[in-house]
Design an enzyme around this catalytic site. Structure first.
Site, PDB file in Angstrom:
ATOM      1  N   SER A 270       0.815  -1.216   0.000  1.00  0.00           N
ATOM      2  CA  SER A 270       0.000   0.000   0.000  1.00  0.00           C
ATOM      3  C   SER A 270       0.848   1.264   0.000  1.00  0.00           C
ATOM      4  O   SER A 270       0.359   2.336  -0.371  1.00  0.00           O
ATOM      5  CB  SER A 270      -0.935   0.008   1.213  1.00  0.00           C
ATOM      6  OG  SER A 270      -0.187   0.091   2.418  1.00  0.00           O
TER       7      SER A 270
ATOM      8  N   LYS B  22       0.539   4.758   6.749  1.00  0.00           N
ATOM      9  CA  LYS B  22       0.110   5.589   5.632  1.00  0.00           C
ATOM     10  C   LYS B  22       0.786   6.960   5.731  1.00  0.00           C
ATOM     11  O   LYS B  22       1.475   7.262   6.710  1.00  0.00           O
ATOM     12  CB  LYS B  22      -1.419   5.768   5.646  1.00  0.00           C
ATOM     13  CG  LYS B  22      -2.215   4.480   5.461  1.00  0.00           C
ATOM     14  CD  LYS B  22      -2.084   3.918   4.077  1.00  0.00           C
ATOM     15  CE  LYS B  22      -2.954   2.683   3.882  1.00  0.00           C
ATOM     16  NZ  LYS B  22      -2.457   1.495   4.605  1.00  0.00           N
TER      17      LYS B  22
END
Length: 242
Positions: free
Chosen positions: A75, A125
């Site tokens: 990701s 993230k």
């Protein structure tokens, strides 16, 4: 004068005196006579205390200072673990922790946080928007549905964007996205996250011996994530301020 007696020389060897065997100087392996035998449960208790103390020290240092963690999944590719799916090679990053670290996070920082939809897992993230910023998602949160039915109470509909919402990041929250916008579950899906969920900040990357990078390069595809309009620059909830 009478004659002196002649001296006699004995031809027999002198008698041998038996020697005592040498005694070993090493102490006996067993306990001395009369002392009580060691109890097994005492040794087990000492080992248990050592393990408990070592575990407490380890987690204290990990939670207050930092640790070297593995970036699993893709990701955050191509910035981190770019070859995770191809070769299984995953990057290791140094995560700095502590309240002061949480206070200093801002746009562009890569952070680890407890997932709001799965509190048992930690995600990683990049912060793309902070409190006061306007975010225009391209998918998921505040985009899908007719008439903005997925909008939250802090969201709204702007003229010319029928069915699509603008998210104003609330105070004490941040908007996080993965660098790999094609394969990332982030704020586009579950909305802005509370700053209290942030666990640490990624500050260095380790990719093998003598490959220790102090700066994490931003390799995102520009213009592929949510569009952000910077607001008043507020970053922290009052509970995080000194």
């Amino acid at each position: 004068m009478p004659p002196k007696p002649s001296a006699r020389i004995s031809l027999k060897p002198p008698p041998r005196i038996p020697r005592k065997p040498a005694q070993s100087r090493t102490p006996p392996s067993g306990p001395p006579s009369g002392s009580p035998a060691p109890r097994p449960f005492r040794s087990a208790w000492n080992i248990g205390k050592t393990l408990i103390f070592s575990t407490a020290v380890f987690y204290t240092l990990r939670d207050q200072f930092g640790s070297l963690d593995i970036v699993r999944g893709s990701s955050m590719a191509p910035t981190l673990s770019a070859r995770a799916h191809e070769t299984g090679q995953m990057d290791r990053i140094w995560i700095r922790r502590g309240l002061r670290t949480v206070q200093q996070v801002t746009r562009g920082d890569i952070v680890t946080f407890w997932k709001p939809h799965n509190p048992r897992e930690i995600g990683i993230k990049r912060i793309v928007a902070v409190a006061g910023d306007k975010v225009y998602p391209k998918r998921g949160y505040a985009v899908e549905g007719n008439g903005g039915e997925r909008l939250g109470i802090m969201d709204g509909i702007e003229e010319g964007r029928e069915g699509k919402g603008v998210v104003v990041v609330p105070y004490g929250h941040v908007w996080v996205e993965g660098d790999n916008w094609r394969n990332s579950s982030d704020s586009n899906d579950f909305g802005p996250i509370s700053q209290g969920l942030i666990e640490g900040k990624a500050v260095r990357v380790w990719r093998g011996w003598f490959r220790w990078y102090r700066k994490i390069e931003d390799k995102r595809e520009k213009g592929k994530g949510a569009r952000v309009v910077e607001g008043n620059g507020a970053r922290l909830d009052p509970m995080f301020q000194d």
